[in-house]
Design an enzyme around this catalytic site. Structure first.
Site, short mmCIF file in Angstrom:
data_model
loop_
_atom_site.label_atom_id
_atom_site.label_comp_id
_atom_site.label_asym_id
_atom_site.label_seq_id
_atom_site.Cartn_x
_atom_site.Cartn_y
_atom_site.Cartn_z
N ASP A 82 -7.24 0.88 0.63
CA ASP A 82 -5.87 0.45 0.91
C ASP A 82 -5.49 -0.74 0.04
O ASP A 82 -4.35 -0.83 -0.45
CB ASP A 82 -5.72 0.08 2.39
CG ASP A 82 -5.80 1.29 3.31
OD1 ASP A 82 -5.75 2.43 2.80
OD2 ASP A 82 -5.93 1.09 4.53
N GLU A 114 -4.66 0.37 -3.50
CA GLU A 114 -3.31 0.94 -3.55
C GLU A 114 -2.25 -0.15 -3.48
O GLU A 114 -1.22 -0.08 -4.17
CB GLU A 114 -3.12 1.95 -2.41
CG GLU A 114 -3.87 3.24 -2.62
CD GLU A 114 -3.56 4.27 -1.54
OE1 GLU A 114 -3.58 5.46 -1.85
OE2 GLU A 114 -3.28 3.87 -0.38
N ASP A 121 0.52 3.91 -3.01
CA ASP A 121 0.15 5.31 -2.78
C ASP A 121 1.12 6.23 -3.51
O ASP A 121 0.70 7.23 -4.14
CB ASP A 121 0.17 5.59 -1.28
CG ASP A 121 -0.09 7.06 -0.97
OD1 ASP A 121 -1.23 7.52 -1.13
OD2 ASP A 121 0.87 7.75 -0.59
N GLU A 167 0.84 -1.21 0.00
CA GLU A 167 0.00 0.00 0.00
C GLU A 167 0.88 1.26 0.00
O GLU A 167 0.57 2.24 -0.69
CB GLU A 167 -0.91 -0.01 1.23
CG GLU A 167 -1.75 1.23 1.39
CD GLU A 167 -2.22 1.42 2.83
OE1 GLU A 167 -2.53 2.57 3.20
OE2 GLU A 167 -2.26 0.42 3.58
#
Length: 223
Positions: free
Chosen positions: A111, A114, A42, A38
């Site tokens: 999450d 990502e 991101d 994650e």
């Protein structure tokens, strides 16, 4: 759990199956889980969206570009994409998260999406991850108007139909499951004029309606 249906919807076939499995594993299930992926996802999401907006809106100043990017990468937008992919159906969650409806929780879904971006980056490289992200976000980017917020799936579906002078979709609750504290709702979206019927489910009726609307938009895009 790593059904190829998710990869078809996502638009990428993993070479390293363990990467995909880790991306779909919540920390409540076991370790390794998806939090490190994650973190990567991101970063690449922000970079890819920044470049895409930079090229899409060549005359916009930095402040406007930053606001558009923030709208696109926020949890609500990620959640919309995750619902459209039925991502919750593929997550590995601990028993407590399963019982509390974690597979429909916006933060968990955002999450995990990502984490998938991060996994694609490691598995296929930056260019491939960029292609996946741009393809997934293209519909939202095409509808952007600087200064306006990103619209949710129900709003976008309504505006699509209104722009063509068609009747609005009808949403109906078709079922509920689970205990009162972790209830799951199932909603059907019907667009008679387009012969489209889609279903969605979620921890709230609103979330289920959003999923049904997102799937109806997918059907319209491929009609």
């Amino acid at each position: 759990m790593t059904d190829p249906g998710l990869e078809r919807a996502f638009g990428y076939r993993f070479q390293d199956r363990e990467l995909l499995q880790t991306a779909l594993t919540h920390r409540s299930y076991c370790s390794p889980h998806n939090e490190r992926l994650e973190f990567l996802g991101d970063s690449i999401l922000n970079a890819v969206i920044a470049r895409h907006l930079f090229e899409r809106f060549p005359k916009l100043p930095e402040g406007d570009l930053s606001r558009l990017r923030a709208n696109l990468v926020r949890q609500d937008s990620l959640h919309q994409h995750a619902l459209a992919l039925s991502l919750g159906s593929f997550l590995r969650l601990g028993e407590g998260e399963q019982k509390s409806g974690g597979h429909q929780r916006p933060s968990i879904l955002a999450d995990a999406l990502e984490a998938l971006f991060g996994a694609v980056w490691l598995d296929g490289g930056f260019a491939t991850a960029s292609e996946v992200i741009v393809r997934l976000y293209q519909g939202m980017v095409d509808q952007l108007t600087p200064g306006q917020e990103i619209k949710d799936a129900k709003t976008r579906l309504q505006e699509y139909l209104q722009g063509r002078r068609l009747a609005l979709p009808q949403y109906s609750l078709t079922g509920t499951e689970g205990e009162a504290h972790a209830q799951q709702f199932r909603v059907t979206c019907v667009i008679d004029s387009m012969h489209i019927r889609s279903e969605g489910n979620g921890g709230t009726r609103r979330a289920a309606e959003q999923m049904a609307a997102a799937r109806a938009l997918e059907s319209l895009a491929t009609a």
